[in-house]
Scaffold this active site. Structure first.
Site, PDB file in Angstrom:
ATOM      1  NE  ARG A  62      -2.975   0.319   3.258  1.00 49.19           N
ATOM      2  CZ  ARG A  62      -2.311   0.737   4.347  1.00 49.19           C
ATOM      3  NH1 ARG A  62      -1.781   1.940   4.366  1.00 49.19           N
ATOM      4  NH2 ARG A  62      -2.199  -0.043   5.396  1.00 49.19           N
ATOM      5  CE1 TYR A 115     -17.174  10.405 -16.515  1.00 49.46           C
ATOM      6  CE2 TYR A 115     -16.716  10.505 -14.167  1.00 49.46           C
ATOM      7  CZ  TYR A 115     -17.094   9.790 -15.279  1.00 49.46           C
ATOM      8  OH  TYR A 115     -17.391   8.459 -15.164  1.00 49.46           O
ATOM      9  CG  ASP A 180     -10.711  15.049 -16.036  1.00 52.43           C
ATOM     10  OD1 ASP A 180     -10.052  14.475 -16.926  1.00 52.43           O
ATOM     11  OD2 ASP A 180     -11.595  14.484 -15.375  1.00 52.43           O
ATOM     12  CE  LYS A 205     -13.620   6.730 -18.647  1.00 51.30           C
ATOM     13  NZ  LYS A 205     -13.886   8.038 -18.034  1.00 51.30           N
TER      14      LYS A 205
HETATM   15  C1  LIG Z   1     -14.278   8.501 -16.814  1.00 46.77           C
HETATM   16  C2  LIG Z   1     -13.860   9.863 -16.415  1.00 46.77           C
HETATM   17  C3  LIG Z   1     -13.539  10.154 -15.082  1.00 46.77           C
HETATM   18  C4  LIG Z   1     -13.666   9.118 -13.963  1.00 46.77           C
HETATM   19  O1  LIG Z   1     -12.774   8.078 -14.143  1.00 46.77           O
HETATM   20  P1  LIG Z   1     -13.033   6.581 -13.585  1.00 46.77           P
HETATM   21  O2  LIG Z   1     -11.803   5.877 -14.018  1.00 46.77           O
HETATM   22  O3  LIG Z   1     -14.293   6.100 -14.237  1.00 46.77           O
HETATM   23  O4  LIG Z   1     -13.185   6.676 -12.119  1.00 46.77           O
HETATM   24  C5  LIG Z   1     -13.096  11.423 -14.775  1.00 46.77           C
HETATM   25  N1  LIG Z   1     -13.001  12.378 -15.728  1.00 46.77           N
HETATM   26  C6  LIG Z   1     -13.329  12.144 -17.018  1.00 46.77           C
HETATM   27  C7  LIG Z   1     -13.201  13.240 -18.021  1.00 46.77           C
HETATM   28  C8  LIG Z   1     -13.767  10.885 -17.403  1.00 46.77           C
HETATM   29  O5  LIG Z   1     -14.094  10.662 -18.675  1.00 46.77           O
END
Ligand SMILES: *Cc1c(COP(=O)(O)O)cnc(C)c1O
Length: 391
Positions: A62, A115, A180, A205
């Site tokens: 961890r 998001y 982000d 993604k």
């Molecule tokens: C999918 C997504 C998230 C969240 O990510 P997870 O891996 O599903 O927790 C945050 N920001 C954007 C722009 C996303 O497309």
């Protein structure tokens, strides 16, 4: 290290491989590690508890994992950052930044659209954040002496609206900015180069790219990385080494995948503009979509995501999702295959009506994550579904 992004994607985080005598990323599954001595173990534990790197032994998984750390090194190089810190999901990464920035129980300025789950996390009150929702030109007025953080996305999910990062950082003043960067990927945009404090990805993604890994990562400066690691150690939001292995395995092809999907997206966006079932196409590469001229300067290209509004509104959107064949009706994005989804009904369902309106998310909007299939096959599939809903 100053090498081209394509080279960084192939070689990042692999510096130790020759010394280790390996060619592929080793998966280190140890949850505990034998200590050379009590003193060495204590010294390493102290270093990691303070947010630093292990001194010799990882002690306990961890606190540190070598497989994860190598992928973090690669992401830091791609982002032009000192360091990167990985988490078990994108939302774990968002939560870690909120905690590290002192925004939990504090004041946050947020620019919509975000998001959907980030929006919901901030708006739900769960983390006791006091949020001022601001338009881009209202950020300077919304920032207070006690503001912990400014949060934004560019390109934004799902509308692809672009923000000038240097103008945003200037408007935030002394308050650090979290971007982000999931939609752009580090191939197209490196926010830290524009003064942003944290560049965050849902690595679920495009960084994973094959729809089979959940992960998150934050690129930042050394002085901010320590708190992010402390949050990870103390909350346990770790990334599994098997997932880190898959992410590192996917990284060499990231630029190839992004460029191939982007070329497809450019072609599809242009054709969607002409289709009678479509009222508006949201894609940074279209004429008029980028008045500030950010594509080609802040962003190396328009990206792989697009959205469009249908003449027939919600019902037409539902019809298209039902009719596509090659394109998968599904949330998520950045995979090798194309995915289509309805933001108002799915990814942004938990956003308030007011928040959706402020963010420009309409009932007739579909979001398309463009894959690397042959573009004519994609267009045939999309056009056939659109023809069915054209009145
Ligand atoms: C999918 C997504 C998230 C969240 O990510 P997870 O891996 O599903 O927790 C945050 N920001 C954007 C722009 C996303 O497309």
């Amino acid at each position: 290290m100053n090498r081209a992004i394509t080279t960084s994607a192939v070689h990042g985080g692999r510096d130790q491989f020759r010394a280790l005598g390996v060619h592929a990323p080793p998966i280190d599954r140890s949850t505990t590690n034998p200590l050379t001595s009590l003193e060495d173990g204590t010294a390493s534990l102290d270093a990691m508890a303070a947010g630093g790197h292990p001194q010799g032994s990882s002690v306990y998984a961890r606190l540190h994992n070598p497989t994860v750390a190598r992928w973090e090194t690669a992401i830091a190089e791609l982002e032009g950052a000192d360091e990167a810190v990985a988490y078990g999901s994108g939302m774990a990464a968002v939560t870690a930044v909120l905690l590290a920035a002192g925004a939990v129980g504090g004041h946050v300025v947020a620019v919509r659209p975000l998001y959907g789950t980030t929006d919901h996390l901030l708006a739900s009150g769960l983390l006791r954040c006091e949020v001022t929702w601001a338009a881009f030109d209202g950020v300077a007025d919304a920032v207070r002496d006690d503001t912990a953080l400014v949060v934004a996305e560019t390109p934004a999910n799902p509308t692809l609206r672009l923000l000038d990062l240097e103008a945003l950082v200037a408007a935030a003043g002394d308050v650090p900015v979290l971007i982000d960067n999931t939609f752009a990927t580090p191939v197209l945009q490196q926010p830290l180069r524009h003064g942003v404090a944290w560049s965050l990805h849902s690595a679920t993604k495009a960084l994973s790219g094959h729809g089979d890994v959940m992960a998150g990562v934050v690129a930042t400066s050394t002085d901010r990385a320590g708190a992010l690691r402390q949050v990870r150690i103390l909350t346990g939001a770790v990334l599994d080494p098997e997932a880190a292995y898959l992410l590192h395995r996917s990284l060499p092809t990231l630029p190839l995948r992004v460029h191939a999907a982007q070329a497809n997206a450019e072609l599809l966006a242009g054709r969607l503009v002409e289709h009678p079932a479509v009222t508006a196409v949201h894609f940074p590469g279209l004429p008029g979509a980028d008045p500030a001229g950010l594509v080609g300067t802040q962003m190396a290209g328009p990206g792989t995501m697009l959205a469009f509004d249908l003449v027939g509104g919600h019902d037409a959107a539902a019809g298209v999702m039902k009719s596509v064949g090659l394109i998968t009706p599904a949330v998520s994005l950045g995979s090798t295959d194309s995915l289509i989804q309805h933001p108002a009904g799915l990814t942004h369902r938990l956003v308030s009506d007011e928040g959706r309106a402020a963010g420009g998310i309409t009932p007739g909007m579909l979001r398309l994550s463009v894959g690397i299939e042959d573009v004519e096959d994609l267009w045939d599939d999309l056009a056939a579904a659109l023809d069915l809903v054209t009145g």
